[in-house]
Scaffold this motif. Structure first.
Motif, PDB file in Angstrom:
ATOM      1  N   ALA A 115     106.673  83.887  41.941  1.00  0.00           N
ATOM      2  CA  ALA A 115     106.704  84.937  40.928  1.00  0.00           C
ATOM      3  C   ALA A 115     107.770  85.934  41.407  1.00  0.00           C
ATOM      4  O   ALA A 115     107.460  86.937  42.057  1.00  0.00           O
ATOM      5  N   ALA A 116     109.027  85.629  41.113  1.00  0.00           N
ATOM      6  CA  ALA A 116     110.148  86.408  41.645  1.00  0.00           C
ATOM      7  C   ALA A 116     110.066  87.878  41.256  1.00  0.00           C
ATOM      8  O   ALA A 116     110.366  88.758  42.069  1.00  0.00           O
ATOM      9  N   GLY A 117     109.645  88.174  40.035  1.00  0.00           N
ATOM     10  CA  GLY A 117     109.559  89.558  39.584  1.00  0.00           C
ATOM     11  C   GLY A 117     108.514  90.363  40.359  1.00  0.00           C
ATOM     12  O   GLY A 117     108.572  91.596  40.403  1.00  0.00           O
ATOM     13  N   LEU A 118     107.553  89.691  41.019  1.00  0.00           N
ATOM     14  CA  LEU A 118     106.511  90.376  41.782  1.00  0.00           C
ATOM     15  C   LEU A 118     106.674  90.153  43.292  1.00  0.00           C
ATOM     16  O   LEU A 118     105.796  90.517  44.072  1.00  0.00           O
ATOM     17  N   ARG A 119     107.799  89.539  43.669  1.00  0.00           N
ATOM     18  CA  ARG A 119     108.158  89.286  45.074  1.00  0.00           C
ATOM     19  C   ARG A 119     107.067  88.524  45.827  1.00  0.00           C
ATOM     20  O   ARG A 119     106.695  88.872  46.944  1.00  0.00           O
ATOM     21  N   ALA A 120     106.532  87.452  45.217  1.00  0.00           N
ATOM     22  CA  ALA A 120     105.479  86.670  45.858  1.00  0.00           C
ATOM     23  C   ALA A 120     105.635  85.192  45.546  1.00  0.00           C
ATOM     24  O   ALA A 120     106.071  84.813  44.478  1.00  0.00           O
ATOM     25  N   GLY A 121     105.276  84.373  46.515  1.00  0.00           N
ATOM     26  CA  GLY A 121     105.273  82.928  46.338  1.00  0.00           C
ATOM     27  C   GLY A 121     106.545  82.299  46.850  1.00  0.00           C
ATOM     28  O   GLY A 121     107.391  82.985  47.405  1.00  0.00           O
ATOM     29  N   PRO A 122     106.643  81.014  46.673  1.00  0.00           N
ATOM     30  CA  PRO A 122     105.710  80.059  46.074  1.00  0.00           C
ATOM     31  C   PRO A 122     104.461  79.879  46.940  1.00  0.00           C
ATOM     32  O   PRO A 122     104.457  80.198  48.113  1.00  0.00           O
ATOM     33  N   PHE A 123     103.398  79.337  46.326  1.00  0.00           N
ATOM     34  CA  PHE A 123     102.115  79.182  47.002  1.00  0.00           C
ATOM     35  C   PHE A 123     101.712  77.719  47.066  1.00  0.00           C
ATOM     36  O   PHE A 123     102.017  76.945  46.162  1.00  0.00           O
ATOM     37  N   THR A 124     100.985  77.370  48.135  1.00  0.00           N
ATOM     38  CA  THR A 124     100.409  76.037  48.284  1.00  0.00           C
ATOM     39  C   THR A 124      98.925  76.206  48.591  1.00  0.00           C
ATOM     40  O   THR A 124      98.555  76.990  49.476  1.00  0.00           O
ATOM     41  N   VAL A 125      98.088  75.472  47.865  1.00  0.00           N
ATOM     42  CA  VAL A 125      96.649  75.498  48.107  1.00  0.00           C
ATOM     43  C   VAL A 125      96.368  74.540  49.256  1.00  0.00           C
ATOM     44  O   VAL A 125      96.608  73.338  49.146  1.00  0.00           O
ATOM     45  N   GLY A 126      95.862  75.089  50.362  1.00  0.00           N
ATOM     46  CA  GLY A 126      95.615  74.280  51.553  1.00  0.00           C
ATOM     47  C   GLY A 126      94.238  73.644  51.584  1.00  0.00           C
ATOM     48  O   GLY A 126      94.063  72.578  52.165  1.00  0.00           O
ATOM     49  N   ALA A 127      93.268  74.270  50.957  1.00  0.00           N
ATOM     50  CA  ALA A 127      91.898  73.734  50.963  1.00  0.00           C
ATOM     51  C   ALA A 127      91.086  74.390  49.857  1.00  0.00           C
ATOM     52  O   ALA A 127      91.304  75.555  49.520  1.00  0.00           O
ATOM     53  N   VAL A 128      90.159  73.605  49.301  1.00  0.00           N
ATOM     54  CA  VAL A 128      89.180  74.117  48.340  1.00  0.00           C
ATOM     55  C   VAL A 128      87.841  73.493  48.728  1.00  0.00           C
ATOM     56  O   VAL A 128      87.713  72.270  48.784  1.00  0.00           O
ATOM     57  N   SER A 129      86.856  74.353  49.031  1.00  0.00           N
ATOM     58  CA  SER A 129      85.520  73.864  49.393  1.00  0.00           C
ATOM     59  C   SER A 129      84.513  74.979  49.137  1.00  0.00           C
ATOM     60  O   SER A 129      84.882  76.057  48.679  1.00  0.00           O
ATOM     61  N   GLY A 130      83.268  74.709  49.452  1.00  0.00           N
ATOM     62  CA  GLY A 130      82.238  75.717  49.323  1.00  0.00           C
ATOM     63  C   GLY A 130      82.495  76.925  50.216  1.00  0.00           C
ATOM     64  O   GLY A 130      81.966  78.003  49.995  1.00  0.00           O
ATOM     65  N   GLU A 131      83.298  76.753  51.252  1.00  0.00           N
ATOM     66  CA  GLU A 131      83.641  77.842  52.161  1.00  0.00           C
ATOM     67  C   GLU A 131      84.675  78.779  51.563  1.00  0.00           C
ATOM     68  O   GLU A 131      84.861  79.880  52.041  1.00  0.00           O
ATOM     69  N   GLY A 132      85.396  78.325  50.547  1.00  0.00           N
ATOM     70  CA  GLY A 132      86.404  79.168  49.915  1.00  0.00           C
ATOM     71  C   GLY A 132      87.696  78.411  49.656  1.00  0.00           C
ATOM     72  O   GLY A 132      87.788  77.195  49.840  1.00  0.00           O
ATOM     73  N   VAL A 133      88.706  79.167  49.238  1.00  0.00           N
ATOM     74  CA  VAL A 133      90.016  78.604  48.919  1.00  0.00           C
ATOM     75  C   VAL A 133      91.026  79.158  49.918  1.00  0.00           C
ATOM     76  O   VAL A 133      91.072  80.369  50.150  1.00  0.00           O
ATOM     77  N   ASP A 134      91.832  78.274  50.508  1.00  0.00           N
ATOM     78  CA  ASP A 134      92.910  78.673  51.410  1.00  0.00           C
ATOM     79  C   ASP A 134      94.238  78.526  50.676  1.00  0.00           C
ATOM     80  O   ASP A 134      94.530  77.453  50.134  1.00  0.00           O
ATOM     81  N   ILE A 135      95.016  79.599  50.660  1.00  0.00           N
ATOM     82  CA  ILE A 135      96.305  79.609  49.970  1.00  0.00           C
ATOM     83  C   ILE A 135      97.339  80.148  50.948  1.00  0.00           C
ATOM     84  O   ILE A 135      97.097  81.142  51.640  1.00  0.00           O
ATOM     85  N   SER A 136      98.495  79.483  51.004  1.00  0.00           N
ATOM     86  CA  SER A 136      99.562  79.976  51.874  1.00  0.00           C
ATOM     87  C   SER A 136     100.855  80.114  51.091  1.00  0.00           C
ATOM     88  O   SER A 136     101.042  79.494  50.044  1.00  0.00           O
ATOM     89  N   SER A 137     101.713  80.973  51.611  1.00  0.00           N
ATOM     90  CA  SER A 137     102.984  81.235  50.954  1.00  0.00           C
ATOM     91  C   SER A 137     104.058  81.465  52.008  1.00  0.00           C
ATOM     92  O   SER A 137     103.800  82.122  53.023  1.00  0.00           O
ATOM     93  N   VAL A 138     105.236  80.922  51.773  1.00  0.00           N
ATOM     94  CA  VAL A 138     106.392  81.198  52.613  1.00  0.00           C
ATOM     95  C   VAL A 138     107.464  81.733  51.686  1.00  0.00           C
ATOM     96  O   VAL A 138     107.957  81.020  50.807  1.00  0.00           O
TER      97      VAL A 138
END
Length: 183
Positions: A115-138
């Motif tokens: 989202a260039a206009g908001l200076r964030a991302g790109p994102f990759t979803v690393g895990a989805v489980s009952g423990e939660g969602v892991d998201i990373s961005s470089v």
């Protein structure tokens, strides 16, 4: 003529009073235990019922059997509700997140555009489980952001630069995310 007591005699008197008070308490407890009794007073008729006394309480005593639930009462354990599976978003729906405002369903490995206009991302979803969602961005400069264990009940969205990410629901290995501009 006056008499004076020695310190040793005063201590002895205090101990006697204390012992007398303790003995009195023991007597009161023994008397109370004798009044409440635990069985019949005649040793030979163990199976005979004791004397009938009126009860003041409508509640069963701890020694009485637990009543069985009636068919109209709900059971103690709730029946599990079936969770409707979520279908992951299509690539076109994911590309719509490039403006920083979308709601998508993701699984492990899903990539969300920058989202260039908001200076964030790109994102990759690393895990989805009952423990939660892991998201990373470089970001383009190489700075890495990790959002680990994001959950719907965490109290609010996570924010990276000017973009907020909120986990709306997790079902099995899928999660519904909402991306929106931070305020």
């Amino acid at each position: 003529m006056t008499t004076s007591e020695s310190p040793a005699r005063r201590r002895g008197t205090r101990l006697s009073v204390a012992r007398g008070t303790a003995a009195g308490a023991v007597c009161v407890l023994a008397f109370a235990a004798a009044l409440t009794g635990c069985g019949s007073d005649s040793g030979g008729d163990a199976g005979a019922p004791g004397p009938a006394t009126p009860s003041r309480s409508a509640e069963p005593s701890p020694a009485s059997p637990t009543p069985t639930p009636s068919p109209t009462r709900p059971s103690a354990s709730p029946t599990p509700t079936k969770v409707k599976p979520m279908k992951p978003s299509s690539p076109a729906e994911l590309r719509a997140c490039a403006d920083g405002s979308c709601t998508v369903v993701v699984t492990k490995g899903t990539e969300l555009p920058r989202a260039a206009g908001l200076r964030a991302g790109p994102f990759t979803v690393g895990a989805v489980s009952g423990e939660g969602v892991d998201i990373s961005s470089v970001d383009p400069s190489g700075f890495t952001s990790n959002l680990l264990g994001q959950r719907p009940d965490q109290g609010g969205p996570a924010t990276i630069n000017e973009l907020s990410i909120s986990v709306l629901a997790i079902t099995g290995d899928t999660a519904k995310l909402r991306l929106f501009p931070a305020k």
